[in-house]
Design an enzyme around this catalytic site. Structure first.
Site, PDB file in Angstrom:
ATOM      1  N   ASP A  61      35.166  21.142  50.371  1.00 15.20           N
ATOM      2  CA  ASP A  61      34.317  20.929  51.689  1.00 15.20           C
ATOM      3  C   ASP A  61      34.301  22.114  52.485  1.00 15.20           C
ATOM      4  OD1 ASP A  61      31.940  20.004  53.124  1.00 15.20           O
ATOM      5  OD2 ASP A  61      33.182  18.378  53.948  1.00 15.20           O
ATOM      6  N   ARG A  62      33.209  22.585  52.989  1.00 15.70           N
ATOM      7  CA  ARG A  62      33.028  23.546  53.980  1.00 15.70           C
ATOM      8  C   ARG A  62      31.961  23.689  54.892  1.00 15.70           C
ATOM      9  NH1 ARG A  62      34.087  27.510  49.709  1.00 15.70           N
ATOM     10  NH2 ARG A  62      34.926  25.548  48.682  1.00 15.70           N
ATOM     11  N   TYR A  74      44.474  24.778  33.668  1.00 16.99           N
ATOM     12  CA  TYR A  74      44.349  26.282  33.262  1.00 16.99           C
ATOM     13  C   TYR A  74      44.789  26.890  34.749  1.00 16.99           C
ATOM     14  CZ  TYR A  74      39.884  26.496  35.516  1.00 16.99           C
ATOM     15  OH  TYR A  74      38.898  26.335  36.568  1.00 16.99           O
ATOM     16  N   GLY A  85      35.600  31.754  39.801  1.00 16.77           N
ATOM     17  CA  GLY A  85      35.071  32.525  38.526  1.00 16.77           C
ATOM     18  C   GLY A  85      34.815  31.890  37.356  1.00 16.77           C
ATOM     19  N   VAL A  86      36.053  31.145  36.793  1.00 16.55           N
ATOM     20  CA  VAL A  86      35.998  30.406  35.640  1.00 16.55           C
ATOM     21  C   VAL A  86      35.335  29.199  35.777  1.00 16.55           C
ATOM     22  CG1 VAL A  86      37.329  28.989  34.231  1.00 16.55           C
ATOM     23  CG2 VAL A  86      38.605  30.843  35.229  1.00 16.55           C
ATOM     24  N   PHE A 119      45.803  25.388  28.982  1.00 17.92           N
ATOM     25  CA  PHE A 119      45.165  26.533  28.172  1.00 17.92           C
ATOM     26  C   PHE A 119      45.712  27.709  28.947  1.00 17.92           C
ATOM     27  CE2 PHE A 119      41.970  29.646  27.529  1.00 17.92           C
ATOM     28  CZ  PHE A 119      41.978  29.673  26.434  1.00 17.92           C
ATOM     29  N   TRP A 120      46.059  28.807  28.232  1.00 22.32           N
ATOM     30  CA  TRP A 120      46.486  30.058  28.329  1.00 22.32           C
ATOM     31  C   TRP A 120      45.819  31.194  27.785  1.00 22.32           C
ATOM     32  CZ3 TRP A 120      51.388  33.042  28.522  1.00 22.32           C
ATOM     33  CH2 TRP A 120      51.484  34.264  29.377  1.00 22.32           C
ATOM     34  N   ASN A 154      37.792  35.396  32.620  1.00 22.99           N
ATOM     35  CA  ASN A 154      37.216  34.042  33.124  1.00 22.99           C
ATOM     36  C   ASN A 154      36.462  33.392  32.211  1.00 22.99           C
ATOM     37  OD1 ASN A 154      38.852  34.200  35.034  1.00 22.99           O
ATOM     38  ND2 ASN A 154      37.459  34.630  36.749  1.00 22.99           N
ATOM     39  N   TYR A 166      54.294  35.448  37.676  1.00 19.56           N
ATOM     40  CA  TYR A 166      53.161  34.833  36.459  1.00 19.56           C
ATOM     41  C   TYR A 166      53.821  35.193  35.232  1.00 19.56           C
ATOM     42  CZ  TYR A 166      48.506  35.231  34.214  1.00 19.56           C
ATOM     43  OH  TYR A 166      47.622  34.786  33.259  1.00 19.56           O
TER      44      TYR A 166
HETATM   45  N1  LIG Z   1      44.955  29.817  31.958  1.00 23.51           N
HETATM   46  C1  LIG Z   1      44.158  31.084  31.629  1.00 23.51           C
HETATM   47  O1  LIG Z   1      44.129  31.418  30.664  1.00 23.51           O
HETATM   48  C2  LIG Z   1      43.331  31.307  32.888  1.00 23.51           C
HETATM   49  C3  LIG Z   1      42.227  32.433  32.804  1.00 23.51           C
HETATM   50  C4  LIG Z   1      41.494  32.693  33.607  1.00 23.51           C
HETATM   51  C5  LIG Z   1      41.900  32.381  35.294  1.00 23.51           C
HETATM   52  N2  LIG Z   1      43.164  31.353  35.232  1.00 23.51           N
HETATM   53  C6  LIG Z   1      43.374  30.712  36.475  1.00 23.51           C
HETATM   54  O2  LIG Z   1      42.285  30.083  37.166  1.00 23.51           O
HETATM   55  C7  LIG Z   1      42.312  29.914  38.538  1.00 23.51           C
HETATM   56  C8  LIG Z   1      41.081  30.528  38.787  1.00 23.51           C
HETATM   57  O3  LIG Z   1      40.818  31.767  38.783  1.00 23.51           O
HETATM   58  P1  LIG Z   1      39.312  32.591  39.083  1.00 23.51           P
HETATM   59  O4  LIG Z   1      39.373  34.171  38.803  1.00 23.51           O
HETATM   60  O5  LIG Z   1      38.222  31.886  38.567  1.00 23.51           O
HETATM   61  O6  LIG Z   1      39.409  32.250  40.817  1.00 23.51           O
HETATM   62  P2  LIG Z   1      38.389  32.686  41.859  1.00 23.51           P
HETATM   63  O7  LIG Z   1      37.279  33.412  41.360  1.00 23.51           O
HETATM   64  O8  LIG Z   1      39.264  33.816  42.898  1.00 23.51           O
HETATM   65  O9  LIG Z   1      38.381  31.440  42.716  1.00 23.51           O
HETATM   66  C9  LIG Z   1      39.465  30.733  43.184  1.00 23.51           C
HETATM   67  C10 LIG Z   1      39.403  29.518  43.327  1.00 23.51           C
HETATM   68  O10 LIG Z   1      40.300  28.264  43.714  1.00 23.51           O
HETATM   69  C11 LIG Z   1      39.990  27.584  44.657  1.00 23.51           C
HETATM   70  N3  LIG Z   1      41.079  27.351  45.514  1.00 23.51           N
HETATM   71  C12 LIG Z   1      41.752  28.189  46.190  1.00 23.51           C
HETATM   72  N4  LIG Z   1      43.204  27.674  46.593  1.00 23.51           N
HETATM   73  C13 LIG Z   1      42.851  26.451  46.545  1.00 23.51           C
HETATM   74  C14 LIG Z   1      43.271  25.132  47.080  1.00 23.51           C
HETATM   75  N5  LIG Z   1      44.702  25.257  47.675  1.00 23.51           N
HETATM   76  N6  LIG Z   1      43.149  24.054  46.850  1.00 23.51           N
HETATM   77  C15 LIG Z   1      41.779  23.876  45.953  1.00 23.51           C
HETATM   78  N7  LIG Z   1      41.239  24.764  45.630  1.00 23.51           N
HETATM   79  C16 LIG Z   1      41.643  26.255  45.941  1.00 23.51           C
HETATM   80  C17 LIG Z   1      38.829  28.604  45.428  1.00 23.51           C
HETATM   81  O11 LIG Z   1      38.107  27.450  46.260  1.00 23.51           O
HETATM   82  P3  LIG Z   1      37.692  27.747  47.821  1.00 23.51           P
HETATM   83  O12 LIG Z   1      36.240  28.411  47.620  1.00 23.51           O
HETATM   84  O13 LIG Z   1      37.692  26.262  48.142  1.00 23.51           O
HETATM   85  O14 LIG Z   1      38.650  28.376  48.299  1.00 23.51           O
HETATM   86  C18 LIG Z   1      38.209  28.884  44.234  1.00 23.51           C
HETATM   87  O15 LIG Z   1      37.330  27.836  43.737  1.00 23.51           O
HETATM   88  C19 LIG Z   1      43.314  30.959  38.800  1.00 23.51           C
HETATM   89  O16 LIG Z   1      44.559  30.040  39.149  1.00 23.51           O
HETATM   90  C20 LIG Z   1      43.674  31.759  37.535  1.00 23.51           C
HETATM   91  O17 LIG Z   1      44.977  32.221  37.454  1.00 23.51           O
HETATM   92  C21 LIG Z   1      43.603  30.836  34.307  1.00 23.51           C
END
Ligand SMILES: NC(=O)c1ccc[n+]([C@@H]2O[C@H](COP(=O)([O-])OP(=O)(O)OC[C@H]3O[C@@H](n4cnc5c(N)ncnc54)[C@H](OP(=O)(O)O)[C@@H]3O)[C@@H](O)[C@H]2O)c1
Length: 374
Positions: free
Chosen positions: A217-218, A285, A195-196, A310-311, A167, A94
């Site tokens: 898909d699922r 992001y 979550g985002v 974006f971070w 998120n 990270y």
């Molecule tokens: N840049 C920033 O400031 C920032 C801030 C917040 C979050 N984030 C990033 O945003 C992402 C999501 O965070 P979150 O907390 O919202 O996640 P989360 O709620 O844990 O959800 C994860 C998501 O990723 C999908 N996913 C997992 N593996 C995948 C793959 N190989 N191909 C396509 N989709 C996949 C999952 O879909 P399925 O249901 O299909 O498994 C689910 O929609 C993470 O990478 C996190 O680090 C970035």
């Protein structure tokens, strides 16, 4: 120091953990030194001493609670989610890595138990969330500096407060800061059940924006589609549907999106770009597919698309704590008005952390794992 661990007695190792963690807590939270005279309280925390597979390196430990100094706040943690960035931090992949050993968790909500004499912003009973990443929220109690915390209304749902500081903030900023969108404009995103993604759907709906939401898909896709639509999603499509030729006519009935939000990378991001309006922006992001973003040369040249990143941690560095607090309060008003709910969640007691960690790393779970501390 860790290489010598095997040579030390259990009591010595436990003292070292305690000292390093108290020192670590002080650096991240600017907590005051603990008093030698006070009888230290014990708290439980999920700690990792080196990077690796979270299921192997995270351990539930007893730690010592630091005494409350003048500018400190004693917090009893209530709930804290497991986010992909927490997992990446433990794995060592990270953009921001705490010194080890560290307490896991960057997000969560706690209740103030006691405050130091110079604390003015919060009082016992208030709910608080972390102001920045790296606080170490997977623990039952902690002493943090006041500046490490932001007070939030305690009448919002616990799960909303526990999942507020990362998120929804990311979703809101991405919708506001890259394109000047007007009600009726559309936005396309992938991993829309993340979550985002769920926050994007709801905040966009509150702003009068129309969303095209792509998911993998699922077998129970209809259930997921119904849930996202109940949050305000106008369209929910699978990655395969997005690639179909018929998508050519999709944007006859709604404006082509000027903003695409990419959480995945790889082919999924190439498809988002294909549907962007000329001059539009794709904001990356997340990189859940662990594949690079591939942009078609012709799309870039003939549509003059913009690729941005974006971070949230960087946004916070570029803005004042007061601006972050204002963002949090804006989101709390959306929550208060019923326009922003927590993502679908599963609450798991802290001691069952192994189960929660494993579930958080499985595909298609569609449920945020939230550790509960009571
Ligand atoms: N840049 C920033 O400031 C920032 C801030 C917040 C979050 N984030 C990033 O945003 C992402 C999501 O965070 P979150 O907390 O919202 O996640 P989360 O709620 O844990 O959800 C994860 C998501 O990723 C999908 N996913 C997992 N593996 C995948 C793959 N190989 N191909 C396509 N989709 C996949 C999952 O879909 P399925 O249901 O299909 O498994 C689910 O929609 C993470 O990478 C996190 O680090 C970035």
């Amino acid at each position: 120091m860790w290489g010598c661990g095997a040579l030390l007695g259990a009591r010595t190792r436990s003292r070292l953990w305690r000292e390093v963690l108290v020192a670590w807590g002080r650096r991240w939270s600017a907590a005051a030194p603990y008093s030698a005279s006070a009888e230290p309280s014990r708290v439980r925390a999920l700690v990792y001493g080196h990077h690796g597979d979270p299921a192997k390196v995270v351990e539930l430990k007893d730690l010592e609670l630091a005494a409350v100094g003048g500018s400190d706040v004693h917090v009893r943690m209530l709930a804290a989610p497991i986010n992909p960035s927490d997992i990446n931090m433990i794995q060592g992949n990270y953009g921001l890595l705490p010194k080890l050993p560290a307490v896991g968790g960057n997000e969560g909500v706690g209740q103030v138990v006691a405050v130091g004499s110079s604390v003015t912003g919060v009082k016992p009973g208030d709910w608080v969330i972390p102001a920045n990443a790296g606080l170490g929220t997977w623990r039952t109690e902690a002493v943090f500096s006041e500046e490490a915390l932001i007070g939030v209304p305690s009448d919002i749902p616990l799960q909303s407060a526990a999942t507020l500081s990362v998120n929804p903030c990311t979703a809101y900023r991405m919708l506001m800061d890259f394109e000047q969108l007007q009600p009726g404009d559309s936005v396309i995103q992938n991993a829309s059940n993340s979550g985002v993604g769920q926050a994007v759907i709801q905040i966009a709906a509150a702003l009068g924006l129309r969303t095209v939401n792509v998911v993998r898909d699922r077998p129970d896709i209809q259930k997921l589609t119904d849930r996202l639509k109940s949050l305000g999603a106008e369209h929910v499509l699978t990655e395969e549907e997005l690639r179909k030729h018929e998508m050519k006519n999709f944007f006859k009935d709604m404006p082509q999106p000027r903003l695409a939000l990419n959480c995945v990378g790889g082919k999924s991001s190439t498809e988002l770009l294909r549907h962007l309006a000329p001059g539009g922006t794709m904001v990356t992001y997340g990189g859940m597919a662990k594949q690079p973003v591939i942009a078609s040369v012709s799309q870039l040249i003939f549509k003059d698309l913009k690729l941005r990143g974006f971070w949230l941690s960087q946004w916070k560095k570029d803005h004042s704590p007061a601006q972050f607090k204002e963002l949090i309060l804006t989101l709390c008003s959306l929550i208060g008005r019923g326009q922003l709910t927590a993502p679908a969640c599963s609450e798991v007691p802290l001691q069952d952390y192994q189960r929660a960690l494993e579930a958080s790393m499985q595909p298609f779970v569609s449920s945020k794992q939230i550790l509960t501390m009571c």
